[in-house]
Design a protein around this motif. Structure first.
Motif, PDB file in Angstrom:
ATOM      1  N   LYS A 118       0.827  -1.210   0.000  1.00 33.16           N
ATOM      2  CA  LYS A 118       0.000   0.000   0.000  1.00 33.16           C
ATOM      3  C   LYS A 118       0.862   1.262   0.000  1.00 33.16           C
ATOM      4  O   LYS A 118       0.605   2.212  -0.733  1.00 33.16           O
ATOM      5  N   GLN A 119       1.922   1.251   0.803  1.00 31.84           N
ATOM      6  CA  GLN A 119       2.807   2.421   0.850  1.00 31.84           C
ATOM      7  C   GLN A 119       3.457   2.675  -0.502  1.00 31.84           C
ATOM      8  O   GLN A 119       3.621   3.810  -0.933  1.00 31.84           O
ATOM      9  N   LYS A 120       3.813   1.579  -1.150  1.00 30.71           N
ATOM     10  CA  LYS A 120       4.461   1.709  -2.463  1.00 30.71           C
ATOM     11  C   LYS A 120       3.508   2.352  -3.480  1.00 30.71           C
ATOM     12  O   LYS A 120       3.897   3.258  -4.226  1.00 30.71           O
ATOM     13  N   ILE A 121       2.272   1.892  -3.471  1.00 29.05           N
ATOM     14  CA  ILE A 121       1.283   2.465  -4.400  1.00 29.05           C
ATOM     15  C   ILE A 121       1.001   3.923  -4.034  1.00 29.05           C
ATOM     16  O   ILE A 121       0.958   4.803  -4.901  1.00 29.05           O
ATOM     17  N   ASN A 122       0.816   4.185  -2.748  1.00 31.19           N
ATOM     18  CA  ASN A 122       0.512   5.559  -2.315  1.00 31.19           C
ATOM     19  C   ASN A 122       1.626   6.516  -2.696  1.00 31.19           C
ATOM     20  O   ASN A 122       1.368   7.630  -3.145  1.00 31.19           O
ATOM     21  N   ARG A 123       2.875   6.086  -2.532  1.00 25.21           N
ATOM     22  CA  ARG A 123       3.992   6.969  -2.892  1.00 25.21           C
ATOM     23  C   ARG A 123       3.988   7.269  -4.390  1.00 25.21           C
ATOM     24  O   ARG A 123       4.290   8.368  -4.813  1.00 25.21           O
ATOM     25  N   ARG A 124       3.646   6.252  -5.175  1.00 26.19           N
ATOM     26  CA  ARG A 124       3.587   6.446  -6.620  1.00 26.19           C
ATOM     27  C   ARG A 124       2.497   7.472  -6.954  1.00 26.19           C
ATOM     28  O   ARG A 124       2.693   8.351  -7.786  1.00 26.19           O
ATOM     29  N   ILE A 125       1.354   7.365  -6.288  1.00 23.05           N
ATOM     30  CA  ILE A 125       0.267   8.332  -6.521  1.00 23.05           C
ATOM     31  C   ILE A 125       0.720   9.730  -6.094  1.00 23.05           C
ATOM     32  O   ILE A 125       0.525  10.714  -6.817  1.00 23.05           O
ATOM     33  N   LEU A 126       1.363   9.820  -4.941  1.00 23.53           N
ATOM     34  CA  LEU A 126       1.796  11.129  -4.436  1.00 23.53           C
ATOM     35  C   LEU A 126       2.839  11.760  -5.347  1.00 23.53           C
ATOM     36  O   LEU A 126       2.840  12.967  -5.556  1.00 23.53           O
ATOM     37  N   ASN A 127       3.717  10.941  -5.903  1.00 22.37           N
ATOM     38  CA  ASN A 127       4.734  11.464  -6.817  1.00 22.37           C
ATOM     39  C   ASN A 127       4.114  12.162  -8.022  1.00 22.37           C
ATOM     40  O   ASN A 127       4.703  13.067  -8.601  1.00 22.37           O
ATOM     41  N   GLN A 128       2.936  11.706  -8.410  1.00 19.77           N
ATOM     42  CA  GLN A 128       2.270  12.259  -9.581  1.00 19.77           C
ATOM     43  C   GLN A 128       1.377  13.442  -9.240  1.00 19.77           C
ATOM     44  O   GLN A 128       0.908  14.134 -10.134  1.00 19.77           O
ATOM     45  N   THR A 129       1.108  13.654  -7.962  1.00 21.65           N
ATOM     46  CA  THR A 129       0.049  14.607  -7.629  1.00 21.65           C
ATOM     47  C   THR A 129       0.449  15.688  -6.645  1.00 21.65           C
ATOM     48  O   THR A 129      -0.311  16.637  -6.447  1.00 21.65           O
ATOM     49  N   ILE A 130       1.599  15.570  -6.015  1.00 21.85           N
ATOM     50  CA  ILE A 130       1.998  16.600  -5.059  1.00 21.85           C
ATOM     51  C   ILE A 130       3.168  17.386  -5.643  1.00 21.85           C
ATOM     52  O   ILE A 130       4.187  16.808  -6.003  1.00 21.85           O
ATOM     53  N   VAL A 131       2.998  18.686  -5.750  1.00 15.78           N
ATOM     54  CA  VAL A 131       4.023  19.522  -6.355  1.00 15.78           C
ATOM     55  C   VAL A 131       4.690  20.357  -5.277  1.00 15.78           C
ATOM     56  O   VAL A 131       4.041  21.131  -4.590  1.00 15.78           O
ATOM     57  N   GLN A 132       5.986  20.167  -5.118  1.00 17.91           N
ATOM     58  CA  GLN A 132       6.672  20.906  -4.068  1.00 17.91           C
ATOM     59  C   GLN A 132       7.359  22.157  -4.582  1.00 17.91           C
ATOM     60  O   GLN A 132       7.484  23.134  -3.874  1.00 17.91           O
ATOM     61  N   ARG A 133       7.799  22.098  -5.829  1.00 22.74           N
ATOM     62  CA  ARG A 133       8.514  23.266  -6.354  1.00 22.74           C
ATOM     63  C   ARG A 133       7.531  24.276  -6.911  1.00 22.74           C
ATOM     64  O   ARG A 133       6.547  23.920  -7.546  1.00 22.74           O
TER      65      ARG A 133
END
Ligand SMILES: [Zn+2]
Length: 159
Positions: free
Chosen positions: A137-152
């Motif tokens: 679950k963590q692996k999938i969630n991180r993949r989703i977050l990588n695509q949807t959270i913008v830090q810069r």
């Protein structure tokens, strides 16, 4: 306080649409992605936003983005609890994605296969996961977050 200015939103969307009438023009648009940024940006209506809904015109391929209020209220695309789900896994990458987030992630290709989709669906209300399930679950969630959270700042604008 009403700060979502419909006239301003309309003035942004109409020139990008084929129809010159907003009520039909809005039907040309579909959601193609969402992002949460950490710095404020502006919806075309003038409202400060962190939640970005990227939309594409089905007829002429134009793209733009609007905030989470305007997409529901004016464009008429229901994002349901998508952003709540995203914020939940952003706060805790072991958390369960809700239905709207699972559907969105699947549609956007953030899940590798049907197995991941079924896994998220079957465990969306589960409080206790096995270590292997938690890991997955963590692996999938991180993949989703990588695509949807913008830090810069402005990273989403370079699309
Ligand atoms: Zn707006």
């Amino acid at each position: 306080m009403e700060s979502h200015n419909f006239e301003r939103l309309k003035a942004h969307i109409l020139p990008l649409s084929v129809s010159k009438v907003f009520e039909t023009a809005r039907l040309e648009w579909q959601l193609v992605g969402v992002e949460i940024s950490e710095e404020f940006d502006q919806c075309p209506c003038g409202q400060d936003i962190l939640d970005h809904c990227y939309i594409r015109n089905r007829l002429n391929r134009a793209t733009t983005y609007v905030g989470n209020v305007c997409i529901n209220r004016f464009v008429g695309i229901d994002t349901g609890n998508l952003f709540e789900g995203l914020k939940r896994i952003q706060a805790d990458p072991s958390a369960n994605a809700n239905d709207d987030l699972i559907e969105h992630a699947y549609r956007m290709g953030y899940l590798y296969d049907e197995k991941e989709y079924r896994f998220l669906k079957q465990t969306k209300l589960k409080r206790k996961l096995s270590p292997a399930q938690l890991n997955w679950k963590q692996k999938i969630n991180r993949r989703i977050l990588n695509q949807t959270i913008v830090q810069r700042r402005g990273a989403h604008q370079s699309r």
